[in-house]
Design an enzyme around this catalytic site. Structure first.
Site, PDB file in Angstrom:
ATOM      1  N   TYR A 158       0.564  -0.832   0.208  1.00  0.00           N
ATOM      2  CA  TYR A 158      -0.085  -0.615   0.031  1.00  0.00           C
ATOM      3  C   TYR A 158       0.939   1.212   0.003  1.00  0.00           C
ATOM      4  O   TYR A 158       0.550   2.485  -0.460  1.00  0.00           O
ATOM      5  CB  TYR A 158      -0.907  -0.041   1.424  1.00  0.00           C
ATOM      6  CG  TYR A 158      -2.366   0.935   1.049  1.00  0.00           C
ATOM      7  CD1 TYR A 158      -3.009   1.172   0.125  1.00  0.00           C
ATOM      8  CD2 TYR A 158      -1.468   2.565   1.925  1.00  0.00           C
ATOM      9  CE1 TYR A 158      -3.767   2.204   0.496  1.00  0.00           C
ATOM     10  CE2 TYR A 158      -2.418   2.693   2.652  1.00  0.00           C
ATOM     11  CZ  TYR A 158      -3.859   3.149   0.996  1.00  0.00           C
ATOM     12  OH  TYR A 158      -4.876   4.263   1.278  1.00  0.00           O
ATOM     13  N   LYS A 162       0.942   4.322  -3.110  1.00  0.00           N
ATOM     14  CA  LYS A 162       0.789   5.686  -3.114  1.00  0.00           C
ATOM     15  C   LYS A 162       2.068   6.215  -3.262  1.00  0.00           C
ATOM     16  O   LYS A 162       2.024   7.332  -4.337  1.00  0.00           O
ATOM     17  CB  LYS A 162      -0.436   5.558  -1.502  1.00  0.00           C
ATOM     18  CG  LYS A 162      -1.521   4.840  -1.335  1.00  0.00           C
ATOM     19  CD  LYS A 162      -2.971   5.527  -2.056  1.00  0.00           C
ATOM     20  CE  LYS A 162      -3.355   5.093  -1.765  1.00  0.00           C
ATOM     21  NZ  LYS A 162      -4.901   5.070  -2.887  1.00  0.00           N
TER      22      LYS A 162
HETATM   23  N1  LIG Z   1     -10.096   5.427   3.898  1.00  0.00           N
HETATM   24  C1  LIG Z   1      -9.016   5.462   4.523  1.00  0.00           C
HETATM   25  O1  LIG Z   1      -8.554   5.525   5.991  1.00  0.00           O
HETATM   26  C2  LIG Z   1      -7.976   6.382   3.808  1.00  0.00           C
HETATM   27  C3  LIG Z   1      -6.971   6.817   3.851  1.00  0.00           C
HETATM   28  C4  LIG Z   1      -5.837   7.578   2.823  1.00  0.00           C
HETATM   29  C5  LIG Z   1      -7.013   7.113   1.692  1.00  0.00           C
HETATM   30  N2  LIG Z   1      -7.275   5.852   1.285  1.00  0.00           N
HETATM   31  C6  LIG Z   1      -7.670   6.368  -0.165  1.00  0.00           C
HETATM   32  O2  LIG Z   1      -9.393   6.467  -0.697  1.00  0.00           O
HETATM   33  C7  LIG Z   1      -9.708   5.926  -1.689  1.00  0.00           C
HETATM   34  C8  LIG Z   1     -11.190   5.142  -1.593  1.00  0.00           C
HETATM   35  O3  LIG Z   1     -11.028   4.333  -0.051  1.00  0.00           O
HETATM   36  P1  LIG Z   1     -12.719   3.538   0.698  1.00  0.00           P
HETATM   37  O4  LIG Z   1     -11.761   3.917   2.375  1.00  0.00           O
HETATM   38  O5  LIG Z   1     -12.526   4.543   0.192  1.00  0.00           O
HETATM   39  O6  LIG Z   1     -12.191   2.290   0.247  1.00  0.00           O
HETATM   40  P2  LIG Z   1     -13.648   1.491   0.257  1.00  0.00           P
HETATM   41  O7  LIG Z   1     -13.067   0.030  -0.040  1.00  0.00           O
HETATM   42  O8  LIG Z   1     -14.555   1.435   0.645  1.00  0.00           O
HETATM   43  O9  LIG Z   1     -14.154   1.617  -1.553  1.00  0.00           O
HETATM   44  C9  LIG Z   1     -13.597   1.182  -2.387  1.00  0.00           C
HETATM   45  C10 LIG Z   1     -13.880   1.603  -3.507  1.00  0.00           C
HETATM   46  O10 LIG Z   1     -13.385   1.091  -4.755  1.00  0.00           O
HETATM   47  C11 LIG Z   1     -14.015   0.359  -5.095  1.00  0.00           C
HETATM   48  N3  LIG Z   1     -13.233  -0.504  -5.774  1.00  0.00           N
HETATM   49  C12 LIG Z   1     -12.384  -1.737  -5.783  1.00  0.00           C
HETATM   50  N4  LIG Z   1     -11.997  -2.563  -6.260  1.00  0.00           N
HETATM   51  C13 LIG Z   1     -12.445  -1.616  -7.835  1.00  0.00           C
HETATM   52  C14 LIG Z   1     -11.581  -2.056  -9.195  1.00  0.00           C
HETATM   53  N5  LIG Z   1     -11.196  -3.709  -9.310  1.00  0.00           N
HETATM   54  N6  LIG Z   1     -12.148  -0.948 -10.334  1.00  0.00           N
HETATM   55  C15 LIG Z   1     -13.702  -0.359  -9.778  1.00  0.00           C
HETATM   56  N7  LIG Z   1     -13.313  -0.134  -8.473  1.00  0.00           N
HETATM   57  C16 LIG Z   1     -12.894  -0.675  -7.565  1.00  0.00           C
HETATM   58  C17 LIG Z   1     -14.117   0.133  -4.750  1.00  0.00           C
HETATM   59  O11 LIG Z   1     -15.854  -0.901  -5.223  1.00  0.00           O
HETATM   60  C18 LIG Z   1     -14.969   0.904  -3.961  1.00  0.00           C
HETATM   61  O12 LIG Z   1     -15.699   1.619  -4.715  1.00  0.00           O
HETATM   62  C19 LIG Z   1      -8.152   4.222  -2.253  1.00  0.00           C
HETATM   63  O13 LIG Z   1      -7.390   4.660  -3.158  1.00  0.00           O
HETATM   64  C20 LIG Z   1      -7.686   4.655  -0.438  1.00  0.00           C
HETATM   65  O14 LIG Z   1      -6.410   4.470  -0.492  1.00  0.00           O
HETATM   66  C21 LIG Z   1      -8.759   5.759   2.450  1.00  0.00           C
END
Ligand SMILES: NC(=O)c1ccc[n+]([C@@H]2O[C@H](COP(=O)([O-])OP(=O)(O)OC[C@H]3O[C@@H](n4cnc5c(N)ncnc54)[C@H](O)[C@@H]3O)[C@@H](O)[C@H]2O)c1
Length: 253
Positions: A158, A162
């Site tokens: 991860y 990133k």
């Molecule tokens: N939640 C956190 O704490 C956090 C912190 C920093 C960064 N992020 C980043 O934010 C983004 C969203 O994270 P989240 O927590 O909402 O995740 P989540 O797992 O709740 O949602 C992820 C989304 O990506 C979609 N997805 C997964 N695989 C896919 C694919 N192959 N093709 C298309 N869509 C796909 C899922 O359907 C979902 O809508 C990610 O890039 C994550 O790395 C999240």
């Protein structure tokens, strides 16, 4: 004078919009008057999102897209432009994290996360830029993470993905801004979503997270949305290749 950060009638494409941060961004930007184009694998969840946005008076289209399926990406972006005439903003949000001790990581673990987080981000950006560059306008915002600049135990893939997104953001910003397309990234801290719920529901894990955030709370989707809005606005034309952390200060200590 034009209103700063105005999103009215902007065509905003959001990947991974079926749940979590992507879904939150979709409803936020629809409320700001944008036409949201929601992409994700699960069409049923996208249709539910579309119904909700339309019921609230917003504008929303949706298309199924697995961003790992590179040959299918360009066709989806072409059909968005055929339908709406342009793409103003792309938010590359689809991504995943899965803690695995480095010593146990397999090739398939590596490929699964890298192809979603890095390869998907690049090829969606390329597909959007092929429409933005001829129009001399576009905004691409990549959802990176604080994990791009800090080490997190068990998150070798991860953090690498990133960190890679941040470098990718800078190179694309260098190449495409000459033709009016800026590329920037947002770096959230832990935010409660289906992707992090299991870990953040663990009181010990949550306490460990909070101990690292001087601001004293975990992130909200609105924290991320307002940062994305800043980077996606017309008025941020000179902000290019930036990494805007919404980490409550985690990375300053
Ligand atoms: N939640 C956190 O704490 C956090 C912190 C920093 C960064 N992020 C980043 O934010 C983004 C969203 O994270 P989240 O927590 O909402 O995740 P989540 O797992 O709740 O949602 C992820 C989304 O990506 C979609 N997805 C997964 N695989 C896919 C694919 N192959 N093709 C298309 N869509 C796909 C899922 O359907 C979902 O809508 C990610 O890039 C994550 O790395 C999240």
């Amino acid at each position: 004078m034009p209103q700063a950060f105005n999103m009215k009638d902007k065509v905003i494409v959001i990947t991974g919009a079926s749940r979590g941060i992507g879904r939150g961004l979709a409803t936020y930007f629809a409320e700001q008057g944008a036409h949201v184009v929601a992409l994700a694998r699960n069409l049923e969840q996208l249709k539910a999102l579309q119904t909700e946005i339309l019921a609230n008076g917003g504008a929303c289209s949706c298309h199924p897209l697995d961003v790992r399926d590179v040959p299918s990406i360009q066709g989806v972006f072409d059909s968005i432009v055929a339908e709406l005439g342009r793409i103003d903003i792309l938010i590359n949000n689809a991504g995943m994290g899965k803690p695995i001790p480095a010593i146990d990581i397999t090739e398939s673990d590596w490929d699964e996360m890298m192809s979603l987080n890095m390869k998907g981000t690049f090829f969606c950006a390329q597909a959007a830029a092929r429409h933005m560059l001829p129009k001399q306008y576009g905004r691409i915002v990549n959802i990176s993470s604080q994990a791009a600049v800090i080490a997190i135990d068990g998150e070798a893939i991860y953090c690498s993905s990133k960190g890679g997104i941040n470098q990718l953001t800078k190179v694309l910003a260098l190449e495409w801004s000459k033709q009016g397309v800026t590329v920037n990234a947002v770096g959230p801290t832990f935010t409660y979503t289906p992707g992090t719920a299991e870990r953040l529901d663990n009181p010990e894990f949550r306490a460990g997270v909070l101990a690292n955030i001087p601001r004293g709370r975990i992130g909200s989707i609105e924290d991320i949305a307002t940062a994305v809005q800043f980077l996606a606005a017309d008025s941020s034309d000179m902000v290019n290749g930036a990494f805007l952390l919404t980490d409550g200060g985690w990375t300053i200590i």
